[in-house]
Write a protein that holds these residues in place. Structure first.
Motif, PDB file in Angstrom:
ATOM      1  N   ILE A  61      14.671  21.070  20.904  1.00 59.40           N
ATOM      2  CA  ILE A  61      15.773  20.467  22.392  1.00 59.40           C
ATOM      3  C   ILE A  61      16.972  19.862  22.158  1.00 59.40           C
ATOM      4  CG2 ILE A  61      15.778  19.313  24.536  1.00 59.40           C
ATOM      5  CD1 ILE A  61      12.757  20.130  24.839  1.00 59.40           C
ATOM      6  N   GLU A  62      18.025  19.566  22.038  1.00 63.68           N
ATOM      7  CA  GLU A  62      18.898  19.197  21.857  1.00 63.68           C
ATOM      8  C   GLU A  62      20.082  18.954  23.051  1.00 63.68           C
ATOM      9  OE1 GLU A  62      21.366  20.573  17.987  1.00 63.68           O
ATOM     10  OE2 GLU A  62      19.205  20.558  16.809  1.00 63.68           O
ATOM     11  N   TYR A  63      20.566  18.268  23.113  1.00 62.67           N
ATOM     12  CA  TYR A  63      21.564  17.793  23.797  1.00 62.67           C
ATOM     13  C   TYR A  63      23.382  17.881  24.000  1.00 62.67           C
ATOM     14  CZ  TYR A  63      23.802  15.060  28.000  1.00 62.67           C
ATOM     15  OH  TYR A  63      25.092  14.403  29.113  1.00 62.67           O
ATOM     16  N   ASP A  64      23.659  19.031  24.069  1.00 60.47           N
ATOM     17  CA  ASP A  64      24.807  19.681  24.643  1.00 60.47           C
ATOM     18  C   ASP A  64      25.677  17.965  25.223  1.00 60.47           C
ATOM     19  OD1 ASP A  64      27.638  20.602  24.225  1.00 60.47           O
ATOM     20  OD2 ASP A  64      27.070  22.506  24.554  1.00 60.47           O
ATOM     21  N   SER A  65      26.384  17.757  24.876  1.00 54.04           N
ATOM     22  CA  SER A  65      27.372  16.899  26.231  1.00 54.04           C
ATOM     23  C   SER A  65      28.824  16.733  26.578  1.00 54.04           C
ATOM     24  CB  SER A  65      27.542  15.077  24.861  1.00 54.04           C
ATOM     25  OG  SER A  65      27.955  15.626  23.795  1.00 54.04           O
ATOM     26  N   GLU A  66      28.839  18.081  25.499  1.00 55.41           N
ATOM     27  CA  GLU A  66      30.820  18.529  26.027  1.00 55.41           C
ATOM     28  C   GLU A  66      30.379  19.635  27.308  1.00 55.41           C
ATOM     29  OE1 GLU A  66      32.601  21.126  23.346  1.00 55.41           O
ATOM     30  OE2 GLU A  66      31.942  18.983  21.712  1.00 55.41           O
ATOM     31  N   ASN A  67      28.814  20.166  27.856  1.00 55.46           N
ATOM     32  CA  ASN A  67      29.088  20.689  29.097  1.00 55.46           C
ATOM     33  C   ASN A  67      27.063  20.123  29.633  1.00 55.46           C
ATOM     34  OD1 ASN A  67      29.883  22.824  28.295  1.00 55.46           O
ATOM     35  ND2 ASN A  67      28.635  23.538  26.614  1.00 55.46           N
ATOM     36  N   ASP A  68      26.962  18.980  29.045  1.00 50.42           N
ATOM     37  CA  ASP A  68      26.153  18.167  29.473  1.00 50.42           C
ATOM     38  C   ASP A  68      25.022  18.975  30.413  1.00 50.42           C
ATOM     39  OD1 ASP A  68      25.059  15.904  30.878  1.00 50.42           O
ATOM     40  OD2 ASP A  68      25.634  16.680  33.454  1.00 50.42           O
ATOM     41  N   THR A  69      24.479  19.331  29.227  1.00 51.06           N
ATOM     42  CA  THR A  69      23.477  20.793  28.822  1.00 51.06           C
ATOM     43  C   THR A  69      22.619  20.518  27.767  1.00 51.06           C
ATOM     44  OG1 THR A  69      23.989  22.301  28.038  1.00 51.06           O
ATOM     45  CG2 THR A  69      23.968  22.086  30.852  1.00 51.06           C
ATOM     46  N   PHE A  70      21.088  20.934  28.120  1.00 49.99           N
ATOM     47  CA  PHE A  70      20.143  20.507  27.058  1.00 49.99           C
ATOM     48  C   PHE A  70      20.098  22.432  26.753  1.00 49.99           C
ATOM     49  CE2 PHE A  70      18.878  16.853  29.443  1.00 49.99           C
ATOM     50  CZ  PHE A  70      19.003  16.317  27.903  1.00 49.99           C
ATOM     51  N   GLU A  71      20.049  22.153  24.905  1.00 49.60           N
ATOM     52  CA  GLU A  71      19.940  23.281  24.906  1.00 49.60           C
ATOM     53  C   GLU A  71      18.429  23.694  24.100  1.00 49.60           C
ATOM     54  OE1 GLU A  71      22.993  24.303  21.733  1.00 49.60           O
ATOM     55  OE2 GLU A  71      24.537  24.275  23.077  1.00 49.60           O
ATOM     56  N   VAL A  72      17.506  24.756  24.189  1.00 55.95           N
ATOM     57  CA  VAL A  72      16.076  24.412  23.984  1.00 55.95           C
ATOM     58  C   VAL A  72      16.135  25.699  23.399  1.00 55.95           C
ATOM     59  CG1 VAL A  72      13.786  24.916  24.668  1.00 55.95           C
ATOM     60  CG2 VAL A  72      15.919  23.303  25.978  1.00 55.95           C
ATOM     61  N   GLU A  73      15.452  25.579  21.739  1.00 57.05           N
ATOM     62  CA  GLU A  73      15.142  26.785  20.511  1.00 57.05           C
ATOM     63  C   GLU A  73      13.249  26.433  20.477  1.00 57.05           C
ATOM     64  OE1 GLU A  73      16.815  28.215  16.357  1.00 57.05           O
ATOM     65  OE2 GLU A  73      16.833  25.741  16.952  1.00 57.05           O
ATOM     66  N   ALA A  74      13.052  28.123  20.969  1.00 59.20           N
ATOM     67  CA  ALA A  74      11.668  28.342  20.103  1.00 59.20           C
ATOM     68  C   ALA A  74      11.725  28.408  18.599  1.00 59.20           C
ATOM     69  CB  ALA A  74      10.997  29.441  20.602  1.00 59.20           C
TER      70      ALA A  74
END
Length: 129
Positions: A61-74
């Motif tokens: 899980i990484e936070y994308d500060s530009e879009n204010d969202t979290f990116e989740v990868e399996a």
């Protein structure tokens, strides 16, 4: 099939909702101690580690500060041989008074506001000589 074993309760859907009205999560406010917070984080970490071993999947899980969202990868994790898995690859659950065969589980988003008083360890603040 685990559902065919005696003593197993079949569950089609397990849905966890905490302070949720189906559209959005209401904030849950926790006023606690630092020790309690560390214990909760430890439980979460141990649960995640156990589920990684069983499911052979981990999450990044990484936070994308530009879009204010979290990116989740399996991420696939190689299955390690364990005493709970027999030679045919079947999982043998530990003995329990209640076992469940869950087809689908979901946890709806939850919002927590956590506040706590720091309880620093004295050794962290001793002067180095």
């Amino acid at each position: 099939d685990i559902a065919d074993m005696s003593g197993v309760t079949n569950v089609d859907l397990l849905e966890v909702k905490l302070a949720n009205n189906r559209k959005e999560a209401d904030r849950i406010i926790l006023n606690t101690t630092e020790a309690f917070l560390w214990n909760i984080l430890d439980i979460i970490s141990r649960t995640k580690d156990a589920s990684i071993e069983f499911a052979a999947l981990d999450t990044n899980i990484e936070y994308d500060s530009e879009n204010d969202t979290f990116e989740v990868e399996a991420i696939e994790v190689p299955i390690t041989q364990d005493n709970d898995i027999d030679e045919e690859g079947n999982y043998n659950a530990p003995r329990s008074n209640a076992l469940y065969a869950v087809k689908k589980a979901s946890v709806l988003p939850t919002s927590f506001l956590v506040s706590f008083k720091r309880q620093p360890q004295g050794s962290r603040y001793k002067k180095v000589q």
